[in-house]
Scaffold this motif. Structure first.
Motif, PDB file in Angstrom:
ATOM      1  N   PRO A  81       0.808  -1.227   0.000  1.00  0.00           N
ATOM      2  CA  PRO A  81       0.000   0.000   0.000  1.00  0.00           C
ATOM      3  C   PRO A  81       0.840   1.275   0.000  1.00  0.00           C
ATOM      4  O   PRO A  81       0.540   2.227  -0.720  1.00  0.00           O
ATOM      5  CB  PRO A  81      -0.838  -0.121   1.282  1.00  0.00           C
ATOM      6  N   GLU A  97      -5.170   0.164  -4.359  1.00  0.00           N
ATOM      7  CA  GLU A  97      -4.185  -0.733  -3.753  1.00  0.00           C
ATOM      8  C   GLU A  97      -3.561  -0.098  -2.508  1.00  0.00           C
ATOM      9  O   GLU A  97      -3.098  -0.807  -1.617  1.00  0.00           O
ATOM     10  CB  GLU A  97      -3.082  -1.095  -4.752  1.00  0.00           C
ATOM     11  N   ALA A  98      -3.557   1.230  -2.450  1.00  0.00           N
ATOM     12  CA  ALA A  98      -3.001   1.934  -1.294  1.00  0.00           C
ATOM     13  C   ALA A  98      -4.023   2.060  -0.168  1.00  0.00           C
ATOM     14  O   ALA A  98      -3.711   2.590   0.898  1.00  0.00           O
ATOM     15  CB  ALA A  98      -2.523   3.321  -1.716  1.00  0.00           C
ATOM     16  N   GLY A  99      -5.259   1.607  -0.418  1.00  0.00           N
ATOM     17  CA  GLY A  99      -6.297   1.720   0.600  1.00  0.00           C
ATOM     18  C   GLY A  99      -6.908   3.108   0.674  1.00  0.00           C
ATOM     19  O   GLY A  99      -7.554   3.457   1.652  1.00  0.00           O
TER      20      GLY A  99
END
Length: 184
Positions: free
Chosen positions: A110, A141-143
């Motif tokens: 992330p 994907e990094a949240g």
């Protein structure tokens, strides 16, 4: 990211034959720490790796990064696609890319995806206009759902303008799923 910053990149499938995976993983694990990290950062970027983006994503000096890239080329993990002021590199084989990505610790992914999304916004802002799904994926994907949703909405609108209705539905549906994950 079809093959780098400009297009769509899918998260590598983990369908690498175990013997090949093991050999490549062993070769990657045998690299010096800096070279292994550079290769993993490059894998997050995509199969094509612009130096300016890699420099922004990595934590290494330009000098150390360039030396590492030379070693990774000598070891036949990467090759130079373009030289000059703005060099670009590519993975020798998609399996190398996939194994390098898989080798990046899940808890680190992330952070690297966030640094990449921010680097793209800073150094290649046209990507947000032309290929917003790229930034949506990295922010997802990094949240960072809120940022991902904004780019998915933009991707959906662009797909509608192109009469790519299946793409529009996919982008907007993904955005709705992420929206449901946010607090009221």
């Amino acid at each position: 990211l079809a093959r780098g910053v400009g297009g769509q990149q899918k998260v590598p499938s983990i369908d690498v034959p175990s013997t090949i995976h093991d050999v490549l993983a062993a070769r990657i694990d045998a690299l010096a720490e800096i070279d292994r990290q550079v290769l993993q950062f490059a894998a997050v970027i995509g199969r094509d790796v612009p130096f300016n983006i890699l420099r922004e994503v990595s934590t290494f000096s330009s000098k150390d990064l360039r030396a590492s890239l030379v070693r990774l080329q000598s070891a036949e993990f990467l090759y130079a696609v373009r030289l000059g002021a703005e060099p670009e590199y590519a993975f020798k084989h998609s399996l190398i890319h996939d194994v390098a990505y898989i080798g990046l610790l899940e808890e680190d992914r992330p952070r690297v995806h966030l640094r990449l999304a921010q680097a793209i916004e800073k150094l290649a802002p046209e990507t947000g206009e032309r290929r917003p799904e790229t930034l949506a994926r990295h922010y997802g994907e990094a949240g960072r759902q809120a940022e991902a949703i904004g780019y998915l909405d933009r991707a959906g609108q662009l797909a509608v303008q192109r009469s790519a209705h299946a793409d529009a539905v996919a982008h907007l549906s993904q955005g709705l799923k992420l929206l449901a994950m946010l607090p009221e």
